[in-house]
Design an enzyme around this catalytic site. Structure first.
Site, PDB file in Angstrom:
ATOM      1  N   ASP A  85      -0.346  -1.083  -4.691  1.00 57.39           N
ATOM      2  CA  ASP A  85      -1.585  -0.975  -4.312  1.00 57.39           C
ATOM      3  C   ASP A  85      -2.039   0.327  -4.441  1.00 57.39           C
ATOM      4  OD1 ASP A  85      -4.439  -2.006  -4.554  1.00 57.39           O
ATOM      5  OD2 ASP A  85      -3.738  -2.876  -2.178  1.00 57.39           O
ATOM      6  N   HIS A  86      -3.515   0.318  -5.115  1.00 52.66           N
ATOM      7  CA  HIS A  86      -4.244   1.379  -4.734  1.00 52.66           C
ATOM      8  C   HIS A  86      -3.264   3.062  -4.806  1.00 52.66           C
ATOM      9  CE1 HIS A  86      -8.437   0.036  -4.680  1.00 52.66           C
ATOM     10  NE2 HIS A  86      -7.818  -1.148  -3.962  1.00 52.66           N
ATOM     11  N   ASP A  91      -5.113   4.229  -9.281  1.00 55.77           N
ATOM     12  CA  ASP A  91      -6.615   4.160  -8.724  1.00 55.77           C
ATOM     13  C   ASP A  91      -6.784   5.660  -8.784  1.00 55.77           C
ATOM     14  OD1 ASP A  91      -9.370   4.097  -7.968  1.00 55.77           O
ATOM     15  OD2 ASP A  91      -8.203   3.260  -5.703  1.00 55.77           O
ATOM     16  N   THR A 148      -6.558  -7.280   4.213  1.00 52.12           N
ATOM     17  CA  THR A 148      -7.442  -7.258   5.851  1.00 52.12           C
ATOM     18  C   THR A 148      -6.543  -8.294   6.269  1.00 52.12           C
ATOM     19  OG1 THR A 148      -8.956  -5.775   4.656  1.00 52.12           O
ATOM     20  CG2 THR A 148      -9.320  -7.204   6.872  1.00 52.12           C
ATOM     21  N   GLY A 166     -11.019  -6.693  -2.191  1.00 49.30           N
ATOM     22  CA  GLY A 166     -11.636  -7.047  -0.592  1.00 49.30           C
ATOM     23  C   GLY A 166     -11.670  -8.151  -0.785  1.00 49.30           C
ATOM     24  N   GLY A 167     -11.081  -8.734  -1.327  1.00 50.63           N
ATOM     25  CA  GLY A 167     -10.808  -9.721  -0.597  1.00 50.63           C
ATOM     26  C   GLY A 167     -11.587 -11.178   0.749  1.00 50.63           C
ATOM     27  N   THR A 168     -10.352 -10.347   1.454  1.00 49.60           N
ATOM     28  CA  THR A 168     -11.204 -11.449   2.619  1.00 49.60           C
ATOM     29  C   THR A 168     -12.447 -11.214   3.337  1.00 49.60           C
ATOM     30  OG1 THR A 168      -8.306 -10.009   3.137  1.00 49.60           O
ATOM     31  CG2 THR A 168      -9.663 -11.234   5.221  1.00 49.60           C
ATOM     32  N   SER A 183       1.090  -1.367   0.207  1.00 51.43           N
ATOM     33  CA  SER A 183      -0.309  -0.474   0.151  1.00 51.43           C
ATOM     34  C   SER A 183       0.471   0.787   0.161  1.00 51.43           C
ATOM     35  CB  SER A 183      -1.024  -0.331   1.476  1.00 51.43           C
ATOM     36  OG  SER A 183      -0.442   0.172   2.581  1.00 51.43           O
ATOM     37  N   HIS A 221     -13.538  -3.501   0.845  1.00 52.22           N
ATOM     38  CA  HIS A 221     -12.689  -3.685   1.738  1.00 52.22           C
ATOM     39  C   HIS A 221     -12.747  -3.641   3.140  1.00 52.22           C
ATOM     40  CE1 HIS A 221     -10.605  -1.181  -1.911  1.00 52.22           C
ATOM     41  NE2 HIS A 221      -9.674  -2.199  -2.207  1.00 52.22           N
TER      42      HIS A 221
HETATM   43 ZN   LIG Z   1      -8.226  -2.767  -3.486  1.00 52.43          ZN
END
Ligand SMILES: [Zn+2]
Length: 284
Positions: free
Chosen positions: A82-83, A104, A233, A209-211, A50, A180
């Protein structure tokens, strides 16, 4: 082989209907856990950072950990920002050796998102760095990007196709109803839209937002075109819980290396499970 961008691994995943895990690391210990898990599973993997993590440690330490850890193994490992909505951070990552970046600009109107994404592709292309872009608004908090429930909207199929025709991306992240952070209640995933966007853009899609998604949801998203699954997360929880749980059961010890070893094991265990579920084990 080890130090690569995301292009080849995501194209192979798309063709093979599996997904590569992209794990948000926090420090050296978590990067080591991701890479060791991927080596153990013989899986391609993406180290994801991140913007906050990059600014916390600085560019040079992170890229040195990556070179040292990824440079000595034979599986393909990408390092991806990431983002990011800040072009100067993207520039610095490119200059320091990141192999992949995400722009993003999804909070901007279509034309502005497209123009910024084209600019990043222009910066990344000559260095053979892969680019991911986002469309729509993924609910939740990711780094300093906050999206409230009422502002969340899904990516439009026609707009997604038009966007991807006008810029050469390696991976596309359409908002499809995932969030997320930690899910409150059952997420409503727009599977039809996901499939239409995957078919219309012919690009490997990223699942953000996989978690907290169920195994069934993961597998369905992967079968419909998600070739990259982001896990952040879950690693934050394992990072703290692994350390703290060890302390709770050994509270007189004060031997931090043992806490860190427990943290590493907790992280690695979860990552191995993800890799096996996503189908990338044995694909390196
Ligand atoms: Zn994301």
């Amino acid at each position: 082989m080890a130090i690569v961008n995301m292009r080849e691994m995501l194209q192979q995943a798309s063709r093979g209907s599996y997904a590569v895990g992209a794990f948000n690391i926090l420090d050296y210990n978590s990067m080591r856990a991701v890479i060791d898990a991927a080596v153990e599973c013989s899986a391609p993997v993406i180290i994801q950072t991140s913007v906050k993590t990059v600014l916390f440690w600085g560019y040079e330490p992170i890229i040195q950990w990556y070179r040292q850890l990824a440079g000595t193994v034979s599986i393909p490992i990408a390092i991806h920002l990431d983002h990011c909505k800040d072009l100067s951070v993207i520039r610095d990552c490119i200059d320091h050796g990141w192999t992949s970046v995400m722009i993003d600009a999804s909070s901007k109107p279509f034309e502005e998102n497209l123009a910024l994404t084209q600019k990043v592709v222009g910066m990344a292309g000559p260095e053979d760095i892969t680019v991911e872009a986002e469309m729509g608004a993924i609910v939740g908090v990711e780094d300093d990007i906050h999206v409230k429930q009422q502002d969340a909207h899904l990516a439009d199929v026609e707009e997604a196709e038009r966007f991807c025709e006008q810029v050469s991306l390696d991976c596309f992240a359409p908002a499809i109803g995932t969030a997320h952070g930690v899910y409150k209640g059952e997420p409503k995933i727009a599977f039809d839209r996901l499939q239409q966007i995957a078919q219309g853009t012919c690009l490997p899609l990223a699942l953000h937002g996989g978690t907290g998604l169920s195994d069934e949801v993961f597998l369905r998203c992967i079968s419909l075109g998600c070739a990259k699954v982001n896990i952040s997360t879950q690693l934050k929880y394992a990072h703290i819980d692994g350390f703290v749980d060890y302390y709770r059961s050994n509270d007189k010890e004060y031997n931090p290396l043992k806490n860190l070893a427990a943290q590493y094991e907790r992280l690695k265990e979860g990552i191995v499970k993800n890799i096996q579920l996503f189908g990338s084990a044995g694909k390196a």
